[in-house]
Design a protein around this motif. Structure first.
Motif, PDB file in Angstrom:
ATOM      1  N   SER A  49       0.674  -1.031   0.007  1.00 26.34           N
ATOM      2  CA  SER A  49      -0.125   0.004  -0.058  1.00 26.34           C
ATOM      3  C   SER A  49       0.849   0.951   0.028  1.00 26.34           C
ATOM      4  CB  SER A  49      -0.969  -0.048   1.508  1.00 26.34           C
ATOM      5  OG  SER A  49      -1.438   1.274   1.442  1.00 26.34           O
ATOM      6  N   GLN A  54       2.614  -0.863   3.777  1.00 26.95           N
ATOM      7  CA  GLN A  54       2.366  -2.122   4.408  1.00 26.95           C
ATOM      8  C   GLN A  54       2.091  -3.146   2.962  1.00 26.95           C
ATOM      9  OE1 GLN A  54       2.841  -3.544   7.684  1.00 26.95           O
ATOM     10  NE2 GLN A  54       4.023  -1.978   7.673  1.00 26.95           N
ATOM     11  N   VAL A  56       0.137  -5.604   1.078  1.00 30.93           N
ATOM     12  CA  VAL A  56      -1.146  -5.943   0.906  1.00 30.93           C
ATOM     13  C   VAL A  56      -1.560  -7.350   0.203  1.00 30.93           C
ATOM     14  CG1 VAL A  56      -2.145  -3.481   0.871  1.00 30.93           C
ATOM     15  CG2 VAL A  56      -1.275  -4.677  -1.229  1.00 30.93           C
ATOM     16  N   GLN A 112      -4.525 -10.542   6.793  1.00 21.82           N
ATOM     17  CA  GLN A 112      -5.195 -10.020   5.505  1.00 21.82           C
ATOM     18  C   GLN A 112      -4.346 -10.013   4.346  1.00 21.82           C
ATOM     19  OE1 GLN A 112      -8.491  -9.986   5.330  1.00 21.82           O
ATOM     20  NE2 GLN A 112      -8.796  -9.571   3.027  1.00 21.82           N
ATOM     21  N   ARG A 114      -3.776 -10.698  -0.184  1.00 22.82           N
ATOM     22  CA  ARG A 114      -4.290 -11.013  -1.444  1.00 22.82           C
ATOM     23  C   ARG A 114      -3.275 -11.588  -2.336  1.00 22.82           C
ATOM     24  NH1 ARG A 114      -5.680  -5.371  -3.321  1.00 22.82           N
ATOM     25  NH2 ARG A 114      -3.506  -5.552  -4.676  1.00 22.82           N
ATOM     26  N   ASN A 146      -9.957 -13.227  -1.327  1.00 25.73           N
ATOM     27  CA  ASN A 146      -8.326 -12.676  -1.302  1.00 25.73           C
ATOM     28  C   ASN A 146      -7.619 -13.142  -2.574  1.00 25.73           C
ATOM     29  OD1 ASN A 146      -8.659 -11.827   1.331  1.00 25.73           O
ATOM     30  ND2 ASN A 146      -8.803 -14.228   2.024  1.00 25.73           N
ATOM     31  N   GLU A 255      -1.671   1.568  -4.584  1.00 27.49           N
ATOM     32  CA  GLU A 255      -0.617   0.467  -4.295  1.00 27.49           C
ATOM     33  C   GLU A 255       0.411   0.393  -5.450  1.00 27.49           C
ATOM     34  OE1 GLU A 255      -4.322  -2.478  -2.468  1.00 27.49           O
ATOM     35  OE2 GLU A 255      -3.142  -2.915  -4.367  1.00 27.49           O
TER      36      GLU A 255
END
Ligand code: C2E
Ligand code: MG
Ligand code: MG
Ligand code: MG
Length: 279
Positions: A49, A54, A56, A112, A114, A146, A255
């Motif tokens: 992100s 962080q 993602v 979390q 993806r 996800n 992102e």
């Protein structure tokens, strides 16, 4: 004379074509064996992100190490696999492997996260594509919410009604959808607006051009604005330096993915990379 010359040319042409054809057939046979033999593997490139840096997610990228120890780049063997239809079996294998890896990451305590997976247009229009998705979900136990399917703009060349129907079914499972290499495929904006797409992925060619002002508004910036106007997320690929990241962040790109953050990593190294970042 002209005729002879023409003929000579023709012969030369077919002979070299023949050589190229043989090389292609050979590579195809090797690839077919590779699929059964374990010399295909996946690497995972982190996506972050831009807001807080962080992680993602990650994109699964296919690698082929031949018996003779040669690493064949996907840009070389994917088109071949598409021409021969082998991409359907390969794509199935890739999605399954990427989903297994996502489940493994979850089990290792990663929150979390993806997993993005490239889907070829040949796979996408295969009659059993939806069936394949169902089987992968059932067999891996992955949560499709996800998993992001990356399609290219070439998909938009297919029959519009059919694509919208297919994308809607994909979204019913819970998958998200991104358009990869966005900006290179000339898809119509009116059409794009109709597609249930979650994210635009700025092609790395445009990211690489960010530093070179003078062409007016950067294409990367135009894509960010387009994504915002269509209510879609935007991710930039091929981010290699901090100046590019700063530019993208300042203009509202959500992102990024690229060598600045991490190269494509094997599964073990990805987990370490995530742990170092407190993931
Ligand atoms: P892509 O999906 O656009 O993937 C991004 C490519 O950019 C990857 O190349 C990645 O390694 C590279 N890349 C990432 N960050 C940077 C960077 O900062 N600088 C530079 N110069 N390059 C960066 P890769 O892995 O060689 O894959 C090339 C293409 O092959 C992919 O482009 C995708 O279209 C295709 N591909 C790879 N794996 C699969 C797959 O499993 N299925 C299908 N259908 N296609 C795949
Ligand atoms: Mg991709
Ligand atoms: Mg891409
Ligand atoms: Mg690309």
């Amino acid at each position: 004379r002209a005729k002879l010359e023409h003929r000579g040319h023709y012969c030369y042409y077919t002979r070299s074509m023949g050589g190229e054809m043989r090389a292609r057939v050979r590579l195809m046979q090797d690839l077919r064996q590779a699929l059964g033999g374990g010399s295909l593997y996946l690497l995972f490139q982190p996506q972050i992100s831009l807001g807080d840096g962080q992680p993602v997610g990650a994109e699964a990228l296919l690698r082929w190490l031949t018996e003779s120890g040669q690493l064949v780049p996907p840009d070389q063997f994917i088109p071949l696999a598409e021409d021969s239809g082998l991409i359907v079996a390969i794509g199935d294998w890739v999605l399954r492997g990427a989903c297994q890896q996502l489940v493994a990451l979850k089990n290792a305590g990663v929150g979390q996260f993806r997993m993005a997976v490239n889907v070829s247009v040949v796979q996408f229009r295969h009659p059993d594509f939806i069936g394949m998705l169902e089987r992968v979900i059932a067999e891996t136990g992955v949560d499709p919410a996800n998993v992001e399917l990356e399609i290219t703009e070439s998909v938009a060349m297919l029959d519009p009604e059919r694509i919208v129907t297919l994308l809607n079914r994909i979204k019913e499972f819970g998958f998200t959808v991104a358009i990869d290499d966005f900006g290179t495929g000339f898809s119509s904006l009116a059409y794009l607006q109709r597609l249930p797409v979650d994210r635009l992925k700025i092609d790395r060619g445009f990211v690489g051009r960010i530093a070179f002002e003078g062409e007016g508004k950067n294409i990367a910036e135009m894509i960010i604005d387009l994504g915002r106007n269509l209510g879609m997320g935007v991710i930039a690929e091929g981010v290699e330096d901090a100046a590019q990241a700063d530019y993208l962040r300042a203009r509202g790109c959500h992102e990024a993915q690229g060598f600045l953050y991490a190269r494509p990593l094997d599964a073990g190294t990805l987990l370490e990379w995530l742990r170092e970042r407190g993931g």
